[in-house]
Design a protein around this motif. Sequence first.
Motif, PDB file in Angstrom:
ATOM      1  N   SER A 198       0.784  -1.236   0.000  1.00 35.98           N
ATOM      2  CA  SER A 198       0.000   0.000   0.000  1.00 35.98           C
ATOM      3  C   SER A 198       0.824   1.299   0.000  1.00 35.98           C
ATOM      4  O   SER A 198       0.385   2.314  -0.538  1.00 35.98           O
ATOM      5  CB  SER A 198      -0.934  -0.002   1.208  1.00 35.98           C
ATOM      6  OG  SER A 198      -0.164  -0.115   2.393  1.00 35.98           O
TER       7      SER A 198
ATOM      8  N   LEU B 100      -5.367   1.322  -4.977  1.00 37.79           N
ATOM      9  CA  LEU B 100      -4.775   0.067  -4.524  1.00 37.79           C
ATOM     10  C   LEU B 100      -5.602  -1.104  -5.052  1.00 37.79           C
ATOM     11  O   LEU B 100      -6.834  -1.070  -4.957  1.00 37.79           O
ATOM     12  CB  LEU B 100      -4.747   0.086  -2.987  1.00 37.79           C
ATOM     13  CG  LEU B 100      -3.868  -0.952  -2.282  1.00 37.79           C
ATOM     14  CD1 LEU B 100      -2.424  -0.883  -2.755  1.00 37.79           C
ATOM     15  CD2 LEU B 100      -3.951  -0.752  -0.785  1.00 37.79           C
TER      16      LEU B 100
ATOM     17  N   LYS C 286      -7.370  -3.776  -0.657  1.00 38.52           N
ATOM     18  CA  LYS C 286      -7.130  -3.135   0.655  1.00 38.52           C
ATOM     19  C   LYS C 286      -6.307  -4.051   1.556  1.00 38.52           C
ATOM     20  O   LYS C 286      -5.756  -3.619   2.558  1.00 38.52           O
ATOM     21  CB  LYS C 286      -8.470  -2.825   1.334  1.00 38.52           C
ATOM     22  CG  LYS C 286      -9.197  -1.653   0.721  1.00 38.52           C
ATOM     23  CD  LYS C 286     -10.270  -1.147   1.702  1.00 38.52           C
ATOM     24  CE  LYS C 286     -11.182  -0.131   1.065  1.00 38.52           C
ATOM     25  NZ  LYS C 286     -12.232  -0.736   0.232  1.00 38.52           N
TER      26      LYS C 286
END
Length: 305
Positions: A236, A253, A256
């Motif tokens: 991330s 992204l 998650k």
Amino acid sequence: MTTRELQDKILEKKKENDVCILAHAYQSQDIWEIADYVGDSYGLSVQASRAPQKTVIMAGVRFMAETCKTLSPDKKVLLANPMAGCPMAQQMDRDAVLKMKAEHPECAVVAYINTTASLKTAVDVVVTSSSAVKILKNMAEKDILFIPDCNLGGWVEKQLPEKNFHFFQGGCPTHLRMTAGDVRAARAAHPDALLLVHPECRADVTEQADYVGSTTGIMKFAEASDAREFIIGTESSIVQHLQFSCPDKKFYLLSKECVCHNMKMTTLMDVYNSVVGLGGEEITLPEDVITESLKPIHRMIELGG
Ligand code: 13P
Ligand code: SF4
């Protein structure tokens, strides 16, 4: 104390104590801002040997600090947070390599850099995600035992059909959390975005990508591209860094779930404590481990250019 004040203290103390701070690309923005060098695993290992300072602090995971110590045995090398390890590097030890070597005596053993220094003493060459294809192409050996990441290995294999590969079934738990279902959902939500992924992802994810490369490779691609939107299939932090460096582009992204909790263990405070001698772990390696693990690392640097 604010983040900025702590950063200023680190900058002041690192100069005073002749310290170099190396940060992996997955570290957070506050650490990036005080590092002497930020990069992917290949860049960090080359930079480790070039740093003029006598002490090096690794803001990353344990295998990176070990590589740094191997390349700079006379330097004091500190891992900023001693708990930060790479689960992939724990999946295979030296004995497991020796066993696989005995089963495949015809093979050259190629190890991903995400392995322990002890394991590296039993292999022929080390590779990183950014250098693996080039290194294997430059190797005369045709039969390859690729360890431990079978996803990275499978992606390399597709580009080098002239070689025969054997794999160990290891991989990165962070990248394995991204699925083909995530790709479908992200493409539907962002139809104009390019998909950029790390080769540690599963084959059904890398097969659908517009670009596959290392952390630094992904960042360079996005920065240079004319496209405006990108889905990022790696840890991330890369989305955060790209958003800082390209504020006029959009980054999403892929999942998650894509957080490496080991990389996230290191905080700015850990770096401060290491710089002032109150924290971090000094990495020590037996002399024979340094000598023997240096050989495949040097071969990586020679063949990787
Ligand atoms: P690179 O930085 O070499 O792309 O590797 C990613 C990684 O998972 C490091 O642990
Ligand atoms: Fe290890 Fe994967 Fe985390 Fe990289 S992202 S440090 S390979 S667990």
